[in-house]
Each structure stands twice: as structure tokens, then as C-alpha cells.
Design an enzyme around this catalytic site. Sequence first.
Site, mmCIF file in Angstrom:
data_model
loop_
_atom_site.group_PDB
_atom_site.id
_atom_site.type_symbol
_atom_site.label_atom_id
_atom_site.label_comp_id
_atom_site.label_asym_id
_atom_site.label_seq_id
_atom_site.Cartn_x
_atom_site.Cartn_y
_atom_site.Cartn_z
ATOM 1 N N LYS A 22 -6.219 -25.057 26.932
ATOM 2 C CA LYS A 22 -7.129 -24.329 26.034
ATOM 3 C C LYS A 22 -7.757 -25.282 25.010
ATOM 4 C CE LYS A 22 -5.428 -22.013 22.339
ATOM 5 N NZ LYS A 22 -6.036 -22.272 21.037
ATOM 6 N N ASN A 23 -6.917 -26.143 24.426
ATOM 7 C CA ASN A 23 -7.421 -26.969 23.328
ATOM 8 C C ASN A 23 -8.310 -28.125 23.789
ATOM 9 O OD1 ASN A 23 -6.184 -25.235 21.619
ATOM 10 N ND2 ASN A 23 -4.527 -26.629 21.000
ATOM 11 N N CYS A 116 -5.906 -18.585 8.210
ATOM 12 C CA CYS A 116 -5.434 -17.720 9.281
ATOM 13 C C CYS A 116 -3.945 -17.506 9.067
ATOM 14 C CB CYS A 116 -5.735 -18.316 10.646
ATOM 15 S SG CYS A 116 -4.764 -19.742 11.020
ATOM 16 N N ARG A 121 -6.496 -23.295 6.382
ATOM 17 C CA ARG A 121 -6.957 -24.278 7.369
ATOM 18 C C ARG A 121 -8.273 -24.869 6.882
ATOM 19 N NH1 ARG A 121 -4.918 -22.365 12.973
ATOM 20 N NH2 ARG A 121 -5.709 -24.360 13.690
ATOM 21 N N ASP A 307 2.710 -26.597 17.906
ATOM 22 C CA ASP A 307 2.479 -25.455 18.799
ATOM 23 C C ASP A 307 3.683 -25.127 19.681
ATOM 24 O OD1 ASP A 307 -0.026 -25.174 17.764
ATOM 25 O OD2 ASP A 307 -1.104 -25.959 19.488
ATOM 26 N N ARG A 399 -5.029 -14.978 23.807
ATOM 27 C CA ARG A 399 -5.969 -16.036 23.406
ATOM 28 C C ARG A 399 -5.589 -17.365 24.057
ATOM 29 N NH1 ARG A 399 -5.361 -17.126 17.801
ATOM 30 N NH2 ARG A 399 -6.558 -18.865 18.554
HETATM 31 C C1 UD1 Z 1 -5.508 -27.992 16.532
HETATM 32 C C2 UD1 Z 1 -5.092 -27.035 17.613
HETATM 33 C C3 UD1 Z 1 -3.859 -26.245 17.190
HETATM 34 C C4 UD1 Z 1 -2.746 -27.188 16.740
HETATM 35 C C5 UD1 Z 1 -3.259 -28.169 15.702
HETATM 36 C C6 UD1 Z 1 -2.242 -29.240 15.330
HETATM 37 C C7 UD1 Z 1 -7.173 -26.470 18.704
HETATM 38 C C8 UD1 Z 1 -8.217 -25.447 18.988
HETATM 39 N N1 UD1 Z 1 -6.173 -26.109 17.869
HETATM 40 O O1 UD1 Z 1 -5.894 -27.207 15.400
HETATM 41 O O2 UD1 Z 1 -3.422 -25.480 18.310
HETATM 42 O O3 UD1 Z 1 -1.695 -26.419 16.170
HETATM 43 O O4 UD1 Z 1 -4.429 -28.864 16.207
HETATM 44 O O5 UD1 Z 1 -1.832 -29.934 16.456
HETATM 45 O O6 UD1 Z 1 -7.190 -27.577 19.246
HETATM 46 N N2 UD1 Z 1 -6.551 -30.311 7.803
HETATM 47 C C9 UD1 Z 1 -7.109 -30.625 6.587
HETATM 48 N N3 UD1 Z 1 -8.472 -30.759 6.522
HETATM 49 C C10 UD1 Z 1 -9.279 -30.606 7.615
HETATM 50 C C11 UD1 Z 1 -8.696 -30.311 8.855
HETATM 51 C C12 UD1 Z 1 -7.324 -30.169 8.926
HETATM 52 O O7 UD1 Z 1 -6.398 -30.766 5.588
HETATM 53 O O8 UD1 Z 1 -10.504 -30.751 7.482
HETATM 54 C C13 UD1 Z 1 -5.088 -30.134 7.899
HETATM 55 C C14 UD1 Z 1 -4.698 -28.774 8.465
HETATM 56 O O9 UD1 Z 1 -4.668 -27.780 7.449
HETATM 57 C C15 UD1 Z 1 -3.335 -29.048 9.040
HETATM 58 C C16 UD1 Z 1 -3.469 -30.488 9.552
HETATM 59 O O10 UD1 Z 1 -4.596 -31.048 8.865
HETATM 60 O O11 UD1 Z 1 -2.362 -29.020 8.010
HETATM 61 C C17 UD1 Z 1 -3.711 -30.610 11.037
HETATM 62 O O12 UD1 Z 1 -4.762 -29.727 11.407
HETATM 63 P P1 UD1 Z 1 -5.702 -30.019 12.660
HETATM 64 O O13 UD1 Z 1 -5.092 -31.101 13.493
HETATM 65 O O14 UD1 Z 1 -7.094 -30.209 12.187
HETATM 66 O O15 UD1 Z 1 -5.602 -28.630 13.441
HETATM 67 P P2 UD1 Z 1 -6.752 -27.901 14.241
HETATM 68 O O16 UD1 Z 1 -7.677 -28.874 14.836
HETATM 69 O O17 UD1 Z 1 -7.299 -26.791 13.397
#
Ligand code: UD1
Length: 420
Positions: A22-23, A116, A121, A307, A399
Site C-alpha cells: 500500500k505504502n 489522525c 501528523r 506499523d 484501507r
Molecule cells: C508513513 C506510512 C505509515 C508509517 C510511517 C512511519 C504511508 C502512506 N504511511 O507515514 O504507514 O507508519 O510512514 O513509518 O507511507 N513528521 C514531522 N514532520 C513532517 C512529517 C513527519 O514531524 O513534515 C513526523 C511524524 O509526525 C512522525 C515521524 O515524523 O512522528 C515519521 O512520520 P513519516 O515517516 O512522515 O510518516 P508518514 O509518511 O506520514
Amino acid sequence: MQRFVIEGGKRLSGRVSISGAKNSALPIIAASLLTANRVVLNNIPDLVDVRMMIELIEYLGAKVEFAHHTIKIHTPKLKRIDAPYDIVRKMRASYYVLGALLVRARRAKVSLPGGCAIGPRPVDLHIKGLRALGVDIDIEDGFINAQARRLVGHDVNLQGPKGTSVGATINVMIAAAGAQGETVINSAACEPEIVDVADFLNAMGFDISGQGTHTIIIRGQASTRDVEYGIIPDRIEAGTFAVAAALTRGRITIENCRPDHLTIILAKLEEIGGKMTRGEKTVDVRGYGRKQAINIYVAPYPGFPTDMQAQFMALLSITPGTSTIKETIFENRFMQAVELMRMGADILIEGDTAVVNGVRKLSGTYLMASDLRASASLVLAGLVAKGKTIVRRIYHLDRGYEKFEIKLRGLGACIKRQRE
Ligand code: UD1
């Protein structure tokens, strides 16, 4: 609304085939907007989130056909440059269209995703990365308004307070692919899904190297060719079935997976007492015993995936001894614990750490799923619980897991889907 009804106590055995990741699928479908050429994607999982991403790119102007796990995408011209709130609120990953819209149209308007169930996030790293490429970004009325006269390659560091960011790395990589000049992403995330997106971009004719390490180099240029690409198997789905084998003391051969993406997950199952045979694309998991309590420290890849911690919590709740899970990435990701405790689990949450004292048995009851991976954890717990477990709000699970209950039934589980 739908729910699962599970009769616990069946030892799972047999073979299960893993769907596409999915990701990977979500950003790769979004990245298809980068080109007016034809894109064919294979091994796409048929999931609610994938259908939603298709709806979004169709809204933006793509012509899409999706059948038998293959998507054909053709976007000769963009019709719109906005991702409306109604779509983004249902699927956070909608923000992956940002980079591609900027390359194609130099403008994008994407609703802010908001928080969420698993915690806040933020998207500050996405914004930082895009600004480094020369994008003007305003946040107004809940939307990210982005525009750039030119996208210009630049060095950018995407280290965040919680470490690397999967989403920001991918979004910046997609935008930089079509920028002028070279971009170096430092502190890039190195999850297999990022490698997959980079490999897809290279197959389209872009020039990316270093994917899979913390430094990704992107030499911006135009996409030159039609592309057909197959995405990697879902390592979280594979890990979930591996946990199901350990939990039910069963034996499951997990097919069409990448054992090299499952290293830490399989190592932790071995520590608990499971036995594995790793093939090239298969893993045979024998859950002969739940013998040993373990400690889990969640961390970005190649660390233990956030995850997977909910599914392991179900397993540890009936593994003798005291185990701990430290969740370092998301702030509120132990929501399954309260529901597991209603089944008889002994779990103490102290800040970012869950202390799990293994109990002898769990008992089936009514449960409420709160997010995708928590839902999987509750279904797994139901498979070993005494009596009947009813998991409500399974739309979260739909999902991210394709035909979950059908695959479980194929392994001997007693699980059915019902309307509430
Ligand atoms: C993706 C995955 C999700 C997985 C996560 C961590 C998808 C669609 N989702 O989510 O399943 O749990 O990676 O492996 O691929 N953060 C910030 N600022 C930002 C972006 C992120 O502080 O601009 C923080 C987030 O709050 C979190 C950490 O960084 O604490 C990691 O998040 P991130 O790796 O970005 O997760 P997603 O890409 O949203």
C-alpha cells in the site's frame, strides 16, 4: 458499517500470497501524474486507499483503468491542481500529489491533512523540502497553496524531531525529479517503499541514486518514456501473517514476499520462539512456541516498524514473561492496548512504552477498531481468544489489508464479515 466475527482457537496453517505494498502504491500512483506518457502499474493491491488515490488523480485529470491488480494511467493534460478537503481527510497520503502537480502545473493547492487517531501528523518537513526547491508556500484556510515559477534543485536536510520522514522524503523526491539541476536529500528516510518510488521514477526516465540510504541524489529532468512497473510486496501484510502463525502456534508459508524487507520482524519472532525458513520470495513461519518475552524498540527502517507494533502487542500479551514496546515515532499509537485489556491482557502504558505481562489466555468480546494497524492487532487477538470476538469499525482495516478475512479463512481461521 461492517464487522468481523471471529471464533478463536484455530491453529492456522497453509500458504498465503502477499499483495502489493500500500505504502508504495499510493505515492507511485500519485507520481504517475508527473508524465504525459502512459504508465502501467502491476501488483497494485485492491484497497480502499488505492481506490481513493485513483479517484483523486482522476479528479485531477488522469484517465485510469484498474483491473486485476493492474492500473493503466494516462494524463495528457491536468484538469485541476487542487486536492480537496473531502478527499484528503479520508486519506492523508493525498498530499503525495503535491510534488507531481508542481512539476506539471507549477501550482498546487492541497488541503492540510490534519491529525489522525495515532497522533499529530505535521507536514513541516514536506514544506521545508519544497521551499528549498524554490516553491512559494502559503497556508491559507486549511490549504497548502504552493507555486513555483521554476523548480530548482537544491540540497535539503529532512531530519525531523522524530527522525526521518517517509512522506517528506517521497514528496521532495517526486518534485526534485522534475526540477532543474541536482537535489541532494540528506537525512532521507530509507524504507523499502522509498526505494520502490525511486526505482519507479528511474523507470520513467528520471535520474535518482542513493535510494535506500540516508542520502538521495536527484538529477532533475523530464520523463522520457512510457513505463510498466511492478511494485514490491507489502512487508507489513507479510509481517502480520507471520505474527498470526506465531500467535496461533501454526505454520504459514508466506508467498510473494521479500524476506530481506522482513529482517527485524522475523528476528523478533525467532527471539520469541518461532522458527523460520527463508526462501527467495517466501518465508515459512512455524510458530511452535510463544516462549520468550522480548523488548521492542520502534525506529525508522531498518529498525522495527511502527506499523507492526500493534500486531506484536497482541502476540506478546499471551507470551509468558514481561515484554516492552517503546514507540518512538507516533505519540498515540497504543490504542489497541485498551481493547486488548478488555480481552484480559495485562498491559501498562507509561508514556511511550507499553509493558506487556503475558497472560495465559485472552477472552473474546466486542471490540472497537481505532486505526489500521490496531484493527489488525484486534483481529489477531481474536484468532487465539477463547470464544467469540466481534471487531467493529473494520473500515480502518479495509484501507490497508486486501481480502484479509478471506486470506485468513484460507489458512483455517473461523472469521466472517457481517453488516452491523
Ligand atoms: C508513513 C506510512 C505509515 C508509517 C510511517 C512511519 C504511508 C502512506 N504511511 O507515514 O504507514 O507508519 O510512514 O513509518 O507511507 N513528521 C514531522 N514532520 C513532517 C512529517 C513527519 O514531524 O513534515 C513526523 C511524524 O509526525 C512522525 C515521524 O515524523 O512522528 C515519521 O512520520 P513519516 O515517516 O512522515 O510518516 P508518514 O509518511 O506520514
